[in-house]
Design a protein around this motif. Structure first.
Motif, PDB file in Angstrom:
ATOM      1  N   TYR A  39      -3.082   7.701  -4.837  1.00 31.11           N
ATOM      2  CA  TYR A  39      -3.168   9.143  -5.730  1.00 31.11           C
ATOM      3  C   TYR A  39      -1.181   8.807  -6.477  1.00 31.11           C
ATOM      4  CZ  TYR A  39      -1.847  10.490  -1.076  1.00 31.11           C
ATOM      5  OH  TYR A  39      -1.976   9.928   0.933  1.00 31.11           O
ATOM      6  N   GLY A  40      -0.718   7.840  -6.862  1.00 28.17           N
ATOM      7  CA  GLY A  40      -0.045   7.863  -7.384  1.00 28.17           C
ATOM      8  C   GLY A  40       0.127   8.888  -8.791  1.00 28.17           C
ATOM      9  N   VAL A  41       1.498   9.346  -8.971  1.00 25.87           N
ATOM     10  CA  VAL A  41       1.623   9.872 -10.111  1.00 25.87           C
ATOM     11  C   VAL A  41       1.845   9.413 -11.370  1.00 25.87           C
ATOM     12  CG1 VAL A  41       1.716  12.154  -9.418  1.00 25.87           C
ATOM     13  CG2 VAL A  41       4.120  10.323  -9.769  1.00 25.87           C
ATOM     14  N   GLY A  42       1.877  10.021 -12.641  1.00 25.59           N
ATOM     15  CA  GLY A  42       2.458   9.441 -13.749  1.00 25.59           C
ATOM     16  C   GLY A  42       1.890   7.945 -14.445  1.00 25.59           C
ATOM     17  N   LEU A  43       0.603   7.508 -13.483  1.00 24.05           N
ATOM     18  CA  LEU A  43       0.196   6.091 -13.960  1.00 24.05           C
ATOM     19  C   LEU A  43      -0.976   5.946 -14.873  1.00 24.05           C
ATOM     20  CD1 LEU A  43      -2.478   5.588 -10.973  1.00 24.05           C
ATOM     21  CD2 LEU A  43       0.551   5.050 -10.903  1.00 24.05           C
ATOM     22  N   ASP A  44      -0.680   6.780 -15.969  1.00 23.64           N
ATOM     23  CA  ASP A  44      -0.726   6.554 -17.135  1.00 23.64           C
ATOM     24  C   ASP A  44       0.494   5.925 -18.287  1.00 23.64           C
ATOM     25  OD1 ASP A  44       0.503   8.878 -17.147  1.00 23.64           O
ATOM     26  OD2 ASP A  44      -0.682  10.291 -18.520  1.00 23.64           O
ATOM     27  N   GLY A  45       1.357   6.036 -17.732  1.00 24.06           N
ATOM     28  CA  GLY A  45       2.152   5.542 -18.246  1.00 24.06           C
ATOM     29  C   GLY A  45       3.124   4.167 -18.126  1.00 24.06           C
ATOM     30  N   LEU A  46       2.114   3.869 -17.322  1.00 27.87           N
ATOM     31  CA  LEU A  46       2.260   2.551 -16.958  1.00 27.87           C
ATOM     32  C   LEU A  46       1.248   1.363 -17.624  1.00 27.87           C
ATOM     33  CD1 LEU A  46       2.952   3.181 -13.196  1.00 27.87           C
ATOM     34  CD2 LEU A  46       5.390   2.736 -14.567  1.00 27.87           C
ATOM     35  N   LEU A  47       0.514   2.090 -17.887  1.00 31.41           N
ATOM     36  CA  LEU A  47      -0.953   1.364 -18.466  1.00 31.41           C
ATOM     37  C   LEU A  47      -0.968  -0.102 -20.020  1.00 31.41           C
ATOM     38  CD1 LEU A  47      -3.514   4.520 -18.556  1.00 31.41           C
ATOM     39  CD2 LEU A  47      -2.826   2.915 -17.017  1.00 31.41           C
ATOM     40  N   MET A  99       1.172  -1.182   0.042  1.00 24.08           N
ATOM     41  CA  MET A  99       0.162   0.453  -0.080  1.00 24.08           C
ATOM     42  C   MET A  99       1.118   1.579  -0.310  1.00 24.08           C
ATOM     43  SD  MET A  99      -3.566   0.574   2.265  1.00 24.08           S
ATOM     44  CE  MET A  99      -2.405   1.321   3.713  1.00 24.08           C
ATOM     45  N   GLY A 100       0.839   1.817  -0.915  1.00 26.98           N
ATOM     46  CA  GLY A 100       1.191   2.474  -1.078  1.00 26.98           C
ATOM     47  C   GLY A 100       0.995   4.307  -1.620  1.00 26.98           C
ATOM     48  N   TYR A 101       1.750   5.797  -1.340  1.00 31.05           N
ATOM     49  CA  TYR A 101       1.617   6.964  -1.069  1.00 31.05           C
ATOM     50  C   TYR A 101       2.281   7.801  -2.191  1.00 31.05           C
ATOM     51  CZ  TYR A 101      -1.339   4.792   3.154  1.00 31.05           C
ATOM     52  OH  TYR A 101      -2.457   4.211   3.630  1.00 31.05           O
ATOM     53  N   CYS A 102       1.135   8.737  -2.942  1.00 32.50           N
ATOM     54  CA  CYS A 102       2.831  10.031  -3.708  1.00 32.50           C
ATOM     55  C   CYS A 102       3.086   8.750  -4.262  1.00 32.50           C
ATOM     56  CB  CYS A 102       3.243  10.281  -2.803  1.00 32.50           C
ATOM     57  SG  CYS A 102       3.598  12.085  -3.599  1.00 32.50           S
ATOM     58  N   LEU A 103       4.931   8.673  -4.343  1.00 33.10           N
ATOM     59  CA  LEU A 103       5.138   8.543  -5.178  1.00 33.10           C
ATOM     60  C   LEU A 103       5.355   6.458  -4.670  1.00 33.10           C
ATOM     61  CD1 LEU A 103       8.148   7.765  -6.320  1.00 33.10           C
ATOM     62  CD2 LEU A 103       9.844   7.363  -3.981  1.00 33.10           C
ATOM     63  N   GLY A 104       4.929   6.010  -3.590  1.00 36.35           N
ATOM     64  CA  GLY A 104       4.448   4.989  -2.858  1.00 36.35           C
ATOM     65  C   GLY A 104       3.772   4.167  -3.520  1.00 36.35           C
ATOM     66  N   GLY A 105       2.329   5.823  -3.767  1.00 32.94           N
ATOM     67  CA  GLY A 105       0.940   4.993  -5.074  1.00 32.94           C
ATOM     68  C   GLY A 105       1.648   4.784  -6.198  1.00 32.94           C
ATOM     69  N   ILE A 114      -7.336   8.125  -7.076  1.00 38.39           N
ATOM     70  CA  ILE A 114      -7.454   8.878  -7.729  1.00 38.39           C
ATOM     71  C   ILE A 114      -7.748  10.089  -7.266  1.00 38.39           C
ATOM     72  CG2 ILE A 114      -7.517   9.806  -9.256  1.00 38.39           C
ATOM     73  CD1 ILE A 114      -7.457   7.464 -10.729  1.00 38.39           C
ATOM     74  N   ALA A 115      -7.298  11.517  -7.232  1.00 39.32           N
ATOM     75  CA  ALA A 115      -7.652  12.998  -6.544  1.00 39.32           C
ATOM     76  C   ALA A 115      -7.608  13.491  -7.200  1.00 39.32           C
ATOM     77  CB  ALA A 115      -6.254  13.386  -5.113  1.00 39.32           C
ATOM     78  N   ASP A 116      -9.010  14.227  -7.494  1.00 36.34           N
ATOM     79  CA  ASP A 116      -9.677  14.946  -9.117  1.00 36.34           C
ATOM     80  C   ASP A 116      -9.089  16.263  -8.824  1.00 36.34           C
ATOM     81  OD1 ASP A 116     -10.824  12.809 -10.404  1.00 36.34           O
ATOM     82  OD2 ASP A 116     -13.074  13.356  -9.223  1.00 36.34           O
ATOM     83  N   LYS A 117      -8.040  16.255  -7.152  1.00 39.42           N
ATOM     84  CA  LYS A 117      -7.637  17.787  -7.662  1.00 39.42           C
ATOM     85  C   LYS A 117      -5.714  18.125  -7.984  1.00 39.42           C
ATOM     86  CE  LYS A 117     -11.600  20.274  -5.812  1.00 39.42           C
ATOM     87  NZ  LYS A 117     -12.481  20.926  -4.457  1.00 39.42           N
TER      88      LYS A 117
END
Length: 232
Positions: A144-152, A119-125, A166-169
């Protein structure tokens, strides 16, 4: 709480992991994956919450190759600057290798029942999402992991439950990228995406973007996933 020492699989040394234990064992283990602030008080508070749920919490120090024992907050400009420096210097592939080593050690640790989730958060997400694609963890939860669209491209490799909060803001993950993740997950029964009307890091305990309602709902969903994957 006792710390766990884990040997790196590349022979470069060993790293420590903070451990929080529940009142009774055997229990499943939750590998907590840090933000860019290291294994700080916010992560230790999350570990205490996980232990209160009845699981063993293990939070490895993933920045150990850069500087062991990073423990900073989101409260000052200097700390944010240092956090982004650490993020830029961090080797994500080596981080995944260290997380795999942590999962393997957690499966065998005293008091564990052999089942392990991440279970991860931010970078950990982001890393939790990568672990869903690359590891044998019994479940993976991404906040709220970042750049997840690059892992699809490797989404078909996900065979265990994956929960994506996912955080909508989210100022660090544009709406177009967030939408791609949600669309890619549709029809995949083992992947659940949830959206929250909140900013990045809405579940960071005592953080500047803490959003109690979103955090409570997300944490409840996480708890249900952990119980199903690891046992009550």
């Amino acid at each position: 709480m006792p710390n766990l020492t884990i040997a790196a699989t590349d022979g470069s040394g060993s790293f420590s992991a903070y451990v929080a234990e529940p009142k009774s064992t055997p229990a499943g283990v939750v590998v907590l994956i840090q933000e860019i602030f290291g294994v700080n008080q916010a992560m230790r508070d999350i570990a205490a919450w996980v232990a209160d749920l009845g699981f063993i919490a293990v939070a490895p120090d993933l920045f150990w190759r850069i500087e062991p024992g990073i423990d900073i907050t989101d409260k000052s400009e200097a700390e944010w600057k240092r956090a982004f420096e650490l993020f830029q210097a961090f080797d994500q592939d080596k981080g995944i290798a260290d997380l795999k080593a942590t999962v393997a050690a957690a499966r065998k640790m005293p008091g564990g029942n052999g089942k392990v989730a991440t279970m991860g958060y931010c970078l950990g997400g982001r890393l939790a999402f990568m672990m869903a694609e690359q590891s044998d963890a019994d479940a993976n939860i991404s906040y709220y992991g970042v750049g997840l669209d690059g892992l699809l491209g490797d989404l078909n490799k996900v065979t265990k439950p994956l929960v994506v909060h996912i955080a909508d803001k989210d100022e660090f993950f544009p709406a177009e990228g967030r939408k791609k993740v949600v669309e890619a997950a549709k029809g995949r029964g083992n992947i659940q995406c949830y959206n929250y009307d909140a900013d990045h890091a809405f579940a960071r305990v005592n953080g500047i973007h803490w959003h109690g309602l979103s955090a409570t709902i997300a944490n409840g969903r996480s708890a249900e996933t952990l119980v199903k994957a690891l046992g009550a």
